[in-house]
Design an enzyme around this catalytic site. Structure first.
Site, PDB file in Angstrom:
ATOM      1  N   PHE A   1      -0.503 110.384  -8.549  1.00 21.61           N
ATOM      2  CA  PHE A   1      -1.336 110.172  -7.366  1.00 21.61           C
ATOM      3  C   PHE A   1      -0.698 109.159  -6.426  1.00 21.61           C
ATOM      4  O   PHE A   1      -0.147 108.144  -6.852  1.00 21.61           O
ATOM      5  CB  PHE A   1      -2.717 109.670  -7.823  1.00 21.61           C
ATOM      6  CG  PHE A   1      -3.690 109.413  -6.718  1.00 21.61           C
ATOM      7  CD1 PHE A   1      -4.028 108.121  -6.349  1.00 21.61           C
ATOM      8  CD2 PHE A   1      -4.273 110.473  -6.043  1.00 21.61           C
ATOM      9  CE1 PHE A   1      -4.938 107.895  -5.331  1.00 21.61           C
ATOM     10  CE2 PHE A   1      -5.179 110.248  -5.017  1.00 21.61           C
ATOM     11  CZ  PHE A   1      -5.511 108.958  -4.657  1.00 21.61           C
TER      12      PHE A   1
ATOM     13  N   ASN B   1      -9.474 102.540  -9.467  1.00 29.37           N
ATOM     14  CA  ASN B   1      -9.670 103.514  -8.400  1.00 29.37           C
ATOM     15  C   ASN B   1      -9.703 104.876  -9.103  1.00 29.37           C
ATOM     16  O   ASN B   1      -8.698 105.577  -9.142  1.00 29.37           O
ATOM     17  CB  ASN B   1      -8.526 103.436  -7.384  1.00 29.37           C
ATOM     18  CG  ASN B   1      -8.654 104.512  -6.308  1.00 29.37           C
ATOM     19  OD1 ASN B   1      -9.729 105.055  -6.098  1.00 29.37           O
ATOM     20  ND2 ASN B   1      -7.554 104.827  -5.654  1.00 29.37           N
ATOM     21  N   PRO B   2     -10.852 105.217  -9.711  1.00 25.54           N
ATOM     22  CA  PRO B   2     -10.903 106.429 -10.526  1.00 25.54           C
ATOM     23  C   PRO B   2     -11.090 107.657  -9.644  1.00 25.54           C
ATOM     24  O   PRO B   2     -11.459 107.524  -8.474  1.00 25.54           O
ATOM     25  CB  PRO B   2     -12.154 106.196 -11.380  1.00 25.54           C
ATOM     26  CG  PRO B   2     -13.058 105.418 -10.476  1.00 25.54           C
ATOM     27  CD  PRO B   2     -12.165 104.568  -9.623  1.00 25.54           C
TER      28      PRO B   2
END
Lengths: 371, 254
Positions: A170, A273-274
């Site tokens: 990510f 920051n899931p």
């Protein structure tokens, strides 16, 4: 003579330097995978790719050939106009031009030569970190396949760092930059009480938050960065090492709190920051995100709250008294829900639960302390 | 203070590398922006520092002159030789320090209050006029702001002094003759020993005073202080300014 000239014209790279495909960029990275306590070191541990700006300038091309590529790339970017923006809120041509400039910056050994691209028919040779034919391929992928720019150059500029990222990991977002300031504010107010002890970054991805916090905590800090994806763990380790933080940041591959039993009840801070995007929204995302970034890092279930709730439920037992937590969310709705949820927790585990907005004015973070 | 960014859900939804930042100081409406860096955070830091500077330059507060006591942020930017600066203030901070803008703001408030007189301000700060001029020149935006505060006055501002000096040099028949040659040998001129040899003469206070006297209508203002201020120079910057003055503006007589 004529025959050899036409042959030379077909090769974009100078005949002296070898074609790129023979050389794996991974060979350059001789470092073993992080020696810290990943409890199961697989023999098939993924090796992180070297970002473009770190690759050796083994290739070369004439300025006029580079200029030809640049003109082609600009025309391709220009043809996009606002089609991406209209279809899925993607980038428009002006953003693509900016990305193209950065691509050139990272590709040239000497970026100060960029102004000279304006001169036609310049047979002067420049050194590149990537073959010119690969540059054609990369930009084609950017425009035709909407491959994220960061995956092209293998890095993302975030806060005062340059982090390696690759397909499968990510890409850290600018909103998340504020997370580090939230932690640093807490440390300043707290008179260093939380500076000792362990901090945990859950779902670390490229290691962005962990590294940002490590630089705030200083040399006495200890951070555990967790990610389920072994590739992310490898990339985070690479990034931590690049900043000399391998002794402060420990990478653990695993799921959320699963590998953290040894520090239960002792943590000074839990940050994350899931994935928080509701599943149904994933298909409507801009193609760069929805079609290329790992779904594992985006999909938060039906309301996008699955993992955030899991974190809220698990954090109370992980933090020591007075410990701090901060979670990034999808926005106002999730923030308000979580604040309510945390404040009405039957065990009254938390106090000072707050919502913090990002720089665009959207409520973005939920923070608080363990009683 | 709020930051401008494009609207939308943001966060994990978006990957658009919009790293440009624009900040507005709501009470005064002053806006600063930064877009050079690939990191939004770095642009934010740049924009904030630019905003601070802009506020310092544009927003004036009034100053009580009788029994004037400079605020601590102003003391911090003064050189140690200032007679009113005690050692508790700490080391002198320069233009690269984020706190410099605050000191600059206070200095500009003072200069505004004394109607642009650098010498009056210097007295109140325990400095010689030359020392205060040097401080003003240490930062371009400060120098220009001081100049703007003074342009309506008849006294000679630091900026005007520079232009006069250069005009005087440029008008000197020796330079007019030499200039085509200078254009050809410019790279050589950037070498300190060669440059010094040519400009040795001009640097001497006597020659400089003569040049100034030949261009000033008001001979009385050509005093020792002015000459002292103008003999402080860095050669390379002068050359650049001479070149640009000569090429772009043939009539910069103030």
């Amino acid at each position: 003579m004529r025959v050899s000239l036409t042959r030379a014209c077909r090769f974009y790279t100078s005949p002296i330097t070898p074609k790129p495909s023979f050389f794996s960029p991974r060979a350059i990275l001789n470092q073993p995978f992080s020696s810290s306590s990943s409890s199961s070191s697989h023999s098939s541990t993924p090796k992180p790719k070297t970002p473009l700006f770190l690759k050796p300038p083994k290739y070369s091309a004439t300025l006029s050939d580079l200029k030809k590529w640049h003109n082609w790339a600009k025309a391709l970017a220009s043809s996009v106009r606002s089609t991406f923006a209209d279809s899925d809120n993607g980038p428009d041509s002006s953003i693509l031009f900016r990305e193209l400039n950065w691509l050139v910056e990272d590709s040239l050994e000497d970026p100060s030569l960029i102004p000279q691209l304006g001169f036609q028919n310049n047979s002067q040779s420049v050194r590149l970190r990537i073959g010119l034919d690969e540059l054609y391929g990369l930009w084609k992928q950017r425009i035709e396949k909407r491959k994220p720019f960061q995956y092209l150059v293998g890095c993302e500029h975030w806060r005062d760092l340059v982090l390696s990222v690759e397909e499968g990991v990510f890409i850290p977002r600018p909103e998340t930059e504020l997370m580090v300031d939230l932690v640093s504010d807490v440390l300043v107010r707290d008179n260093d009480g939380l500076r000792d002890g362990f901090w945990v970054d859950l779902g670390t991805g490229s290691g962005a938050i962990a590294i940002g916090i490590a630089r705030v905590l200083g040399s006495k800090g200890s951070i555990i960065a967790v990610d389920l994806n072994p590739l992310a763990a490898a990339v985070a380790a690479f990034n931590a090492q690049r900043y000399g933080l391998q002794d402060i940041i420990e990478i653990r591959q695993g799921s959320w709190f699963g590998k953290l039993k040894d520090v239960e009840g002792k943590l000074s801070g839990v940050v994350s920051n899931p994935p928080y995007i509701p599943s149904d929204d994933i298909s409507g995302l801009q193609a760069e995100v929805g079609k290329h970034e790992p779904r594992l890092a985006l999909d938060g279930g039906v309301d996008g709250l699955d993992y955030l709730l899991h974190l809220c439920n698990g954090t109370a037992s992980m933090l020591k008294p007075g410990g701090f937590f901060a979670f990034e969310t999808n926005g106002e709705k999730q923030c308000k829900f979580l604040k309510n949820y945390l404040e009405n927790d039957s065990a009254c585990s938390f106090c000072n639960v707050s919502i913090v907005s990002d720089f665009a004015g959207i409520q973005r973070f939920v923070t608080g302390f363990r009683q | 203070m709020d930051t401008y960014k494009s609207s939308g859900p943001g966060g994990q939804h978006i990957n658009k590398r919009e790293s440009a930042v624009r900040i507005k100081h709501v009470p005064t409406g002053v806006i600063a922006q930064a877009a050079e860096d690939r990191s939004q955070h770095k642009n934010r830091v740049s924009a904030l520092s630019r905003l601070r500077t802009l506020l310092a330059l544009n927003v004036r507060s009034s100053v009580k002159l009788d029994a004037y006591s400079p605020p601590p942020q102003l003391l911090q930017i003064l050189p140690p030789k200032s007679t009113i600066r005690s050692s508790e203030v700490g080391p002198q901070i320069g233009p690269n320090n984020p706190k410099f803008a605050l000191g600059m703001q206070a200095l500009l408030d003072l200069i505004f209050a004394v109607e642009g007189s650098v010498s009056e301000a210097a007295k109140l700060l325990g400095l010689s006029t030359g020392a205060l001029s040097r401080l003003i020149r240490s930062d371009d935006s400060l120098r220009i702001a001081v100049n703007e505060l003074r342009t309506s006055k008849r006294a000679c501002s630091v900026e005007l002094c520079w232009r006069h000096k250069l005009q005087g040099i440029v008008d000197d028949w020796r330079i007019k003759l030499l200039f085509p040659l200078l254009w050809l040998i410019d790279p050589l001129l950037k070498q300190r020993p060669i440059a010094d040899a040519i400009f040795e003469d001009v640097k001497q206070r006597g020659t400089l005073r003569n040049i100034l006297l030949s261009i000033y209508a008001n001979k009385k203002s050509v005093d020792e202080t002015l000459v002292e201020v103008l003999t402080f120079s860095t050669y390379v910057n002068d050359m650049r300014m001479i070149r640009s003055n000569f090429i772009h503006e043939k009539d910069t007589i103030i």
